[in-house]
Design an enzyme around this catalytic site. Structure first.
Site, PDB file in Angstrom:
ATOM      1  N   GLU A   1       4.351  -1.956  -6.611  1.00  0.00           N
ATOM      2  CA  GLU A   1       4.693  -2.685  -7.864  1.00  0.00           C
ATOM      3  C   GLU A   1       4.946  -4.222  -7.114  1.00  0.00           C
ATOM      4  O   GLU A   1       4.986  -4.433  -6.057  1.00  0.00           O
ATOM      5  CB  GLU A   1       5.986  -2.293  -8.591  1.00  0.00           C
ATOM      6  CG  GLU A   1       7.085  -2.616  -7.630  1.00  0.00           C
ATOM      7  CD  GLU A   1       8.544  -2.783  -8.567  1.00  0.00           C
ATOM      8  OE1 GLU A   1       8.264  -2.902  -9.937  1.00  0.00           O
ATOM      9  OE2 GLU A   1       9.522  -2.519  -8.001  1.00  0.00           O
TER      10      GLU A   1
ATOM     11  N   ASN B   1       7.358  -7.615  -7.915  1.00  0.00           N
ATOM     12  CA  ASN B   1       8.588  -8.059  -8.381  1.00  0.00           C
ATOM     13  C   ASN B   1       8.460  -9.497  -8.492  1.00  0.00           C
ATOM     14  O   ASN B   1       8.202 -10.145  -7.667  1.00  0.00           O
ATOM     15  CB  ASN B   1       9.603  -7.523  -7.610  1.00  0.00           C
ATOM     16  CG  ASN B   1       9.767  -6.036  -7.284  1.00  0.00           C
ATOM     17  OD1 ASN B   1      10.044  -5.439  -8.292  1.00  0.00           O
ATOM     18  ND2 ASN B   1       9.208  -5.783  -6.218  1.00  0.00           N
TER      19      ASN B   1
ATOM     20  N   SER C   1      14.933  -8.220  -4.024  1.00  0.00           N
ATOM     21  CA  SER C   1      15.993  -8.005  -3.306  1.00  0.00           C
ATOM     22  C   SER C   1      16.001  -7.727  -1.874  1.00  0.00           C
ATOM     23  O   SER C   1      14.883  -7.475  -1.624  1.00  0.00           O
ATOM     24  CB  SER C   1      17.212  -7.169  -3.950  1.00  0.00           C
ATOM     25  OG  SER C   1      16.636  -5.854  -4.101  1.00  0.00           O
TER      26      SER C   1
ATOM     27  N   LYS D   1       5.139  -3.969 -15.492  1.00  0.00           N
ATOM     28  CA  LYS D   1       4.114  -2.952 -15.137  1.00  0.00           C
ATOM     29  C   LYS D   1       3.011  -2.917 -15.758  1.00  0.00           C
ATOM     30  O   LYS D   1       1.826  -2.640 -15.389  1.00  0.00           O
ATOM     31  CB  LYS D   1       4.800  -1.445 -14.784  1.00  0.00           C
ATOM     32  CG  LYS D   1       5.989  -1.620 -13.726  1.00  0.00           C
ATOM     33  CD  LYS D   1       6.750  -0.501 -13.679  1.00  0.00           C
ATOM     34  CE  LYS D   1       7.688  -0.680 -12.353  1.00  0.00           C
ATOM     35  NZ  LYS D   1       8.932  -1.334 -12.609  1.00  0.00           N
TER      36      LYS D   1
ATOM     37  N   GLU E   1      12.793  -2.409 -14.473  1.00  0.00           N
ATOM     38  CA  GLU E   1      12.925  -2.808 -13.134  1.00  0.00           C
ATOM     39  C   GLU E   1      14.127  -2.040 -12.638  1.00  0.00           C
ATOM     40  O   GLU E   1      15.091  -1.826 -13.390  1.00  0.00           O
ATOM     41  CB  GLU E   1      13.147  -4.189 -13.058  1.00  0.00           C
ATOM     42  CG  GLU E   1      12.099  -5.046 -13.661  1.00  0.00           C
ATOM     43  CD  GLU E   1      10.557  -4.746 -12.958  1.00  0.00           C
ATOM     44  OE1 GLU E   1      10.611  -4.361 -11.640  1.00  0.00           O
ATOM     45  OE2 GLU E   1       9.481  -4.547 -13.514  1.00  0.00           O
ATOM     46  N   GLY E   2      14.512  -2.127 -11.208  1.00  0.00           N
ATOM     47  CA  GLY E   2      15.574  -1.778 -10.816  1.00  0.00           C
ATOM     48  C   GLY E   2      15.928  -0.201 -10.181  1.00  0.00           C
ATOM     49  O   GLY E   2      16.957   0.024  -9.844  1.00  0.00           O
TER      50      GLY E   2
HETATM   51  P1  ADP Z   1      11.228  -0.143  -9.935  1.00  0.00           P
HETATM   52  O1  ADP Z   1      10.807  -1.257 -10.583  1.00  0.00           O
HETATM   53  O2  ADP Z   1      12.166   0.704 -10.493  1.00  0.00           O
HETATM   54  O3  ADP Z   1      11.540  -0.453  -8.455  1.00  0.00           O
HETATM   55  P2  ADP Z   1       8.909   1.082  -8.666  1.00  0.00           P
HETATM   56  O4  ADP Z   1       7.396   1.017  -9.341  1.00  0.00           O
HETATM   57  O5  ADP Z   1       8.886   0.353  -7.548  1.00  0.00           O
HETATM   58  O6  ADP Z   1       9.830   0.896 -10.082  1.00  0.00           O
HETATM   59  O7  ADP Z   1       9.150   2.607  -8.619  1.00  0.00           O
HETATM   60  C1  ADP Z   1      10.189   3.024  -7.954  1.00  0.00           C
HETATM   61  C2  ADP Z   1       9.853   3.970  -6.727  1.00  0.00           C
HETATM   62  O8  ADP Z   1       9.015   4.844  -6.961  1.00  0.00           O
HETATM   63  C3  ADP Z   1       9.205   3.335  -5.662  1.00  0.00           C
HETATM   64  O9  ADP Z   1      10.061   2.420  -4.729  1.00  0.00           O
HETATM   65  C4  ADP Z   1       8.427   4.381  -4.898  1.00  0.00           C
HETATM   66  O10 ADP Z   1       9.372   4.960  -3.901  1.00  0.00           O
HETATM   67  C5  ADP Z   1       8.116   5.206  -5.964  1.00  0.00           C
HETATM   68  N1  ADP Z   1       6.789   5.125  -6.701  1.00  0.00           N
HETATM   69  C6  ADP Z   1       6.468   4.247  -7.454  1.00  0.00           C
HETATM   70  N2  ADP Z   1       5.177   4.119  -7.805  1.00  0.00           N
HETATM   71  C7  ADP Z   1       4.746   5.251  -6.864  1.00  0.00           C
HETATM   72  C8  ADP Z   1       3.263   5.605  -6.600  1.00  0.00           C
HETATM   73  N3  ADP Z   1       2.339   5.065  -7.390  1.00  0.00           N
HETATM   74  N4  ADP Z   1       3.073   6.372  -5.519  1.00  0.00           N
HETATM   75  C9  ADP Z   1       4.073   6.799  -4.819  1.00  0.00           C
HETATM   76  N5  ADP Z   1       5.272   6.530  -5.072  1.00  0.00           N
HETATM   77  C10 ADP Z   1       5.709   5.606  -6.118  1.00  0.00           C
HETATM   78 MG    MG Z   2      10.229  -1.023  -6.885  1.00  0.00          MG
END
Ligand code: ADP
Ligand code: MG
Length: 510
Positions: free
Chosen positions: A149, A151, A156, A333, A404-405
């Site tokens: 993702e 940010n 942070s 997203k 987020e978060g």
């Molecule tokens: P947030 O905004 O809550 O941080 P993320 O998209 O970063 O959302 O997803 C949270 C966690 O989920 C990531 O840090 C990762 O560990 C896991 N994750 C998210 N998307 C993927 C993906 N496409 N493949 C593998 N793990 C993922």
């Molecule tokens: Mg994240």
């Protein structure tokens, strides 16, 4: 390097716990203790800190992937600065997310209201972090980073990450050479990591870009924070970096999101300067040059209408925001999905619209994308709906709402029953993303004084700082600003360090 990280004997493990624990406390690689470690009643005035969970060794990370992620950061900064300037596109994104997402809807209303009276501040600061995992198609193929993702708000761990790199550097000089399975002094390739200084430099540049005070009051920076923040030392490190600046001197204040309207005012004249009166310094007034948000990214910061009023109050002011509402929406997203949905002749990539100059940047950006689908009624959306409903196919995917978060995603086999529980009209507010499956890595995590051995998954974040002018559409500053490596046990889906799943790490390049 198959034997890296090395196994340690139980007594070596005990020794490393002592060394790391003390180094972490001595250097502020710390958080406020979680309630599970120390009940709130045991520390009512908040005088205690505890070491952040951290790996015993810097995890092995392919150098080629590290360089790829560092190399594409400035293009990402430019991309998100450009998207932030494309109001029509963002309006379309908000429309597609739909009314079912009250949070995004309310956020957008703030922008529309300010737009109506006209923005007085056209400059904008992004302190970004692009997150990746290593992806490898098959054994022998060249590994690549794929983006998890991007940010645009409250990115942070930049404060703690440079400290983690220093901890591992210290251990590589003092402790690893003494182990039974020793690693020779300077035997690891540990990249420099200036994340705290780099992010602070972005804020300092913005402070200067704001120009002279127009009210005669001294200028300041506000860190807009959440009450009861446990990850406070991460933020403090940035603050201390900023305050190292002698010319200009930069006063920094922490203001809880819930107290914005209590302690700030916007001048009545056309300048709309934001004035801050620190409650602890009754006779002082400051003109706020920069608002750095470490809050305001999720619904819990907006319990009532007055919180939205407060966000509007900041947004219409002359303070430079990090981020503006537009940039916050650019970080949804849904935007990431629109960028990364596989191209078709009827649905070509929108990247060339934002990155014009050289096509190398475009292909570098595209190489970091993994397939992401909408859940709407477009061709790609209908394909995604099939995958999401299929008990086998869904196992390769994660479903994400516009939040987020951490802690909001739905993984693998949980997707079909979850979607059944959601009204179909709300599906377009989610995106469906292919899971990235990094090659297995082993390490040991030190968490709350105990060692956890086993398979881990590493997530690399690259920080970027970018200042631009929304009106003239020019970029005033664009830098890469260090990195973060976060590692979690391979049984955990989520990797939030503060949430208690993940831990801090740094890269040993291989
Ligand atoms: P947030 O905004 O809550 O941080 P993320 O998209 O970063 O959302 O997803 C949270 C966690 O989920 C990531 O840090 C990762 O560990 C896991 N994750 C998210 N998307 C993927 C993906 N496409 N493949 C593998 N793990 C993922
Ligand atoms: Mg994240």
């Amino acid at each position: 390097m198959s034997s890296y990280p090395p196994e340690v004997t139980p007594s070596e493990g005990e020794g490393l716990i002592e060394v790391i624990k003390d180094w972490a406390l001595a250097h502020g690689l710390t958080v406020r203790p979680p309630p599970a470690v120390l009940p709130v009643e045991a520390d009512p005035v908040g005088i205690l800190a505890t070491a952040v969970p951290v790996t015993l060794f810097p995890s092995p990370f392919p150098r080629i992937c590290f360089d790829q992620a560092i190399g594409v950061q400035k293009a990402y900064n430019e991309l998100y600065a450009s998207i932030s300037q494309d109001e029509d596109f963002l309006a379309q994104v908000v429309k597609e997310i739909g009314d079912s997402d009250d949070f995004i809807t309310e956020l957008w209303k703030v922008h529309l209201k300010v737009k109506e009276e006209g923005y007085v501040q056209h400059k904008s600061l992004g302190l970004f972090r692009s997150d990746y995992m290593v992806h490898q198609d098959g054994t022998g193929s060249i590994p690549q980073v794929k983006q998890v993702e991007f940010n645009t708000i409250a990115s942070s761990f930049g404060g703690l990450s440079s400290q983690t790199s220093l901890l591992h550097k210290y251990l590589s000089l003092t402790e690893y050479p003494l182990l039974e399975n020793s690693i020779k002094r300077n035997g690891l390739i540990l990249p420099e990591n200036d994340s705290a200084a780099g992010l602070a430099a972005g804020i300092k540049h913005t402070f200067v870009e704001y120009g002279p005070s127009m009210t005669g009051h001294e200028k300041c920076v506000i860190f807009l924070v959440q009450g009861g923040e446990r990850n406070i030392f991460d933020q403090r490190h940035l603050e201390y970096e900023l305050q190292k600046s002698e010319e200009p001197q930069i006063p920094v204040f922490r203001l809880p999101f819930s107290e914005i309207l209590q302690h700030t005012t916007v001048t009545k004249d056309s300048g709309r300067q934001l004035l801050y009166r620190p409650p602890q310094l009754a006779s002082h007034t400051f003109e706020v040059a920069v608002i750095y948000m470490r809050s305001g990214y999720g619904p819990s910061d907006y319990p009532d209408q007055s919180a939205w009023e407060a966000r509007y109050h900041l947004e219409r002011s002359a303070a430079i925001k990090c981020p503006t509402v537009l940039t916050q929406v650019a970080g949804t997203k849904k935007v990431q999905q629109v960028l990364a949905t596989p191209e078709t002749p009827s649905n070509p990539s929108i990247l060339p619209h934002y990155i014009s100059k050289d096509s190398a940047s475009i292909s570098n950006l595209m190489n970091t994308f993994t397939n992401i689908y909408p859940l709407d009624e477009t061709e790609a959306g209908l394909k995604a709906r099939k995958i999401a409903a299929d008990p086998e196919l869904c196992k390769g995917y994660v479903l994400k709402p516009q939040r987020e978060g951490g802690g909001n995603n739905i993984y693998r086999s949980s997707i079909p029953p979850f979607l059944k529980s959601v009204a179909e009209s709300h599906w377009p507010s989610y995106i469906l993303m292919e899971l990235i499956t990094p090659p297995p890595v082993k390490n040991t995590i030190l968490r709350n004084g105990k060692l956890e051995h086993g398979g881990v998954i590493c997530e690399l974040g690259i920080y970027g700082t970018c200042i631009w002018d929304q009106q003239s559409k020019t970029i005033l500053h664009n830098e890469q600003a260090g990195y973060l490596l976060r590692t979690k046990g391979d049984k955990s889906e989520e990797g939030g360090v503060a949430a208690g799943f993940g831990c801090m790490d740094s890269c040993s390049l291989v």
